[in-house]
Design a protein around this motif. Structure first.
Motif, mmCIF file in Angstrom:
data_model
loop_
_atom_site.group_PDB
_atom_site.id
_atom_site.type_symbol
_atom_site.label_atom_id
_atom_site.label_comp_id
_atom_site.label_asym_id
_atom_site.label_seq_id
_atom_site.Cartn_x
_atom_site.Cartn_y
_atom_site.Cartn_z
ATOM 1 N N ALA A 28 -33.139 -47.777 28.348
ATOM 2 C CA ALA A 28 -32.375 -48.386 27.277
ATOM 3 C C ALA A 28 -30.971 -48.429 27.659
ATOM 4 N N ALA A 29 -30.540 -47.327 28.274
ATOM 5 C CA ALA A 29 -29.267 -47.412 28.849
ATOM 6 C C ALA A 29 -28.720 -48.558 29.828
ATOM 7 N N ASP A 30 -29.510 -48.785 30.701
ATOM 8 C CA ASP A 30 -29.236 -49.736 31.574
ATOM 9 C C ASP A 30 -29.179 -51.348 30.729
ATOM 10 N N LEU A 31 -30.124 -51.345 29.591
ATOM 11 C CA LEU A 31 -30.266 -52.618 28.969
ATOM 12 C C LEU A 31 -28.871 -52.766 27.957
ATOM 13 N N ASP A 32 -28.509 -51.556 27.820
ATOM 14 C CA ASP A 32 -27.291 -51.476 26.791
ATOM 15 C C ASP A 32 -26.181 -51.915 27.651
ATOM 16 N N SER A 33 -26.283 -51.796 29.057
ATOM 17 C CA SER A 33 -24.879 -52.116 29.785
ATOM 18 C C SER A 33 -24.782 -53.480 30.038
ATOM 19 N N VAL A 34 -25.802 -54.379 29.622
ATOM 20 C CA VAL A 34 -25.569 -55.669 29.746
ATOM 21 C C VAL A 34 -24.972 -56.332 28.600
ATOM 22 N N LYS A 35 -23.805 -57.064 28.851
ATOM 23 C CA LYS A 35 -23.227 -57.482 27.772
ATOM 24 C C LYS A 35 -23.917 -58.449 26.967
ATOM 25 N N GLY A 36 -23.998 -58.256 25.466
ATOM 26 C CA GLY A 36 -24.943 -59.014 24.639
ATOM 27 C C GLY A 36 -26.018 -58.136 24.060
ATOM 28 N N ILE A 37 -26.284 -57.228 24.778
ATOM 29 C CA ILE A 37 -27.678 -56.182 24.465
ATOM 30 C C ILE A 37 -27.032 -55.047 23.960
ATOM 31 N N GLY A 38 -27.411 -54.462 22.717
ATOM 32 C CA GLY A 38 -26.783 -53.253 21.984
ATOM 33 C C GLY A 38 -28.044 -52.608 21.895
ATOM 34 N N PRO A 39 -28.143 -51.211 21.185
ATOM 35 C CA PRO A 39 -29.003 -50.358 21.061
ATOM 36 C C PRO A 39 -30.295 -50.994 20.429
ATOM 37 N N ALA A 40 -30.139 -51.864 19.238
ATOM 38 C CA ALA A 40 -31.241 -52.569 18.659
ATOM 39 C C ALA A 40 -31.977 -53.283 19.425
ATOM 40 N N MET A 41 -31.258 -54.172 20.056
ATOM 41 C CA MET A 41 -32.073 -55.246 21.105
ATOM 42 C C MET A 41 -32.740 -54.525 22.110
ATOM 43 N N SER A 42 -32.132 -53.577 22.804
ATOM 44 C CA SER A 42 -32.932 -52.850 24.159
ATOM 45 C C SER A 42 -33.848 -52.190 23.418
ATOM 46 N N ALA A 43 -33.834 -51.629 22.283
ATOM 47 C CA ALA A 43 -35.248 -50.917 21.466
ATOM 48 C C ALA A 43 -36.214 -52.153 21.339
ATOM 49 N N LYS A 44 -35.989 -53.255 20.808
ATOM 50 C CA LYS A 44 -36.915 -54.344 20.735
ATOM 51 C C LYS A 44 -37.729 -54.624 22.061
#
Length: 154
Positions: A28-44
């Motif tokens: 989730a932290a790796d996904l959050d590090s991508v610009k445009g992905i926040g915690p909600a999107m990484s959870a999905k």
């Protein structure tokens, strides 16, 4: 010394920014590090990934609500991959943005330069005024001497 440390941090940041984040392997932290992905999107993304790995970008777009073709292209450009592949048609990831510390340091340097320039201008002001006063005094002296010279000619 501080500049060297900031330069090293900037290089490390730039190197980490070039690392691609694979949607099937990232935390989730790796996904959050991508610009445009926040915690909600990484959870999905993680929730859908539990049902099975994403086969390709089309699979990701169809399974994760909130990711369409446009956002998929932007996410790919920001470094997200599916099974190591970038989104088809998305431009290759450009150079990493400068680290915020570099930006802050540059802004501080610019501000310091402006302050230094203003201080120099203020230091020059008295000298310029003195020079102007001397020129005016010289001109006044010359003006006063001119009628006297004309009177001696007659």
């Amino acid at each position: 010394m501080l500049k060297k440390i900031l330069a090293i941090l900037a290089m490390l940041y730039a190197m980490s920014a070039f690392a691609a984040v694979d949607v099937n392997k990232a935390s989730a932290a790796d996904l959050d590090s991508v610009k445009g992905i926040g915690p909600a999107m990484s959870a999905k993304i993680i929730e859908e990934r539990k049902k099975g790995s994403f086969k390709d970008w089309n699979d990701l777009v169809s399974r994760v609500k909130g990711i369409g073709e446009t956002s998929a292209a932007k996410l790919s450009e920001a470094g997200l991959t599916v099974n190591g592949a970038a989104y088809p048609g998305a431009p290759a990831k450009a150079e990493a943005k400068p680290a915020k510390t570099d930006t802050k340091a540059a802004a501080a340097d610019d501000k310091k330069a402006k302050v230094d320039k203003k201080a120099k201008e203020e230091a020059k002001a008295p000298a310029a005024e003195e020079k102007k006063a001397k020129a005016e005094a010289k001109q006044a002296k010359a003006s006063a001497a001119a009628p006297a010279a004309n009177a001696t000619k007659k």
